[in-house]
Scaffold this active site. Sequence first.
Site, mmCIF file in Angstrom:
data_model
loop_
_atom_site.group_PDB
_atom_site.id
_atom_site.type_symbol
_atom_site.label_atom_id
_atom_site.label_comp_id
_atom_site.label_asym_id
_atom_site.label_seq_id
_atom_site.Cartn_x
_atom_site.Cartn_y
_atom_site.Cartn_z
ATOM 1 N N HIS A 43 11.457 -12.343 29.400
ATOM 2 C CA HIS A 43 11.853 -11.831 28.082
ATOM 3 C C HIS A 43 13.381 -11.922 27.992
ATOM 4 C CE1 HIS A 43 11.159 -8.590 24.769
ATOM 5 N NE2 HIS A 43 12.237 -9.304 24.511
ATOM 6 N N GLU A 70 8.578 -14.316 26.011
ATOM 7 C CA GLU A 70 8.396 -13.311 24.971
ATOM 8 C C GLU A 70 9.747 -12.874 24.429
ATOM 9 O OE1 GLU A 70 6.171 -10.248 26.996
ATOM 10 O OE2 GLU A 70 7.997 -9.203 27.605
ATOM 11 N N HIS A 190 2.479 -3.497 29.161
ATOM 12 C CA HIS A 190 3.449 -2.398 29.098
ATOM 13 C C HIS A 190 2.930 -1.207 29.904
ATOM 14 C CE1 HIS A 190 7.252 -0.892 27.428
ATOM 15 N NE2 HIS A 190 6.708 0.289 27.632
#
Length: 238
Positions: A43, A70, A190
Amino acid sequence: MTKLSVNINKIATIRNARGGNTPNVVQVAIDCERFGAAGITVHPRPDERHITGKDVMDLSKVVTTEFNIEGYPDERFMQMIEAIRPAQATLVPDPPHVLTSNAGWDTKENSAVLQDIIRRLKSWGVRTSIFVDTDLQNIEYALETGTDRIELYTGPYADNFSINKEQAIEPFIIASKRAIELGLGLNAGHDLNQDNLRYFKQNIPELAEVSIGHALISDALYLGLENTIQRYNYLLRD
């Protein structure tokens, strides 16, 4: 079997704290694959506080499983995806100032923008995934964007797992069933960890992929990276 994609942002965080190239992000990605990871996730944020643009380019040359990039789909992100053409781009609604991804898209409000972004991504041959919560409206409007998959934001599940795991998983069961009915693929991520991952997988058997970074890298400090990846893969077995 649900695929494990290892998010290596934390490796870059450790490296950046000291400078230099220790630990070596590229070598860690290679080792993660060798130890059984089915994908590598990064990310890259605009401030490059962990993964840098150079890291992403370097990783694109060595990742042999699925490379998942991402991030917030600004023009910087889109140019990166166009240049690299990873297996998957996961769209996350986190502007540059936030610490971590802690909410899903309002897919109804952002439908037109997401449709345009996803059209571009698909024209480059990149599989798309949208980060969403369990609100059924957000899942239904995700379909309208043309995305291939959704990634369920599992923060609330992780927060409530130790309190009442049956209640914690219930909205995710409902959301996943609706996504499958609509023909959407299912990812999740997450705060998934060794304590809560198996129960999540047992109740969401259609799960295609989980992306895990913080907990997995933290576990590896005690258990070693190879052992940790094998443990997470074991938890994901059908």
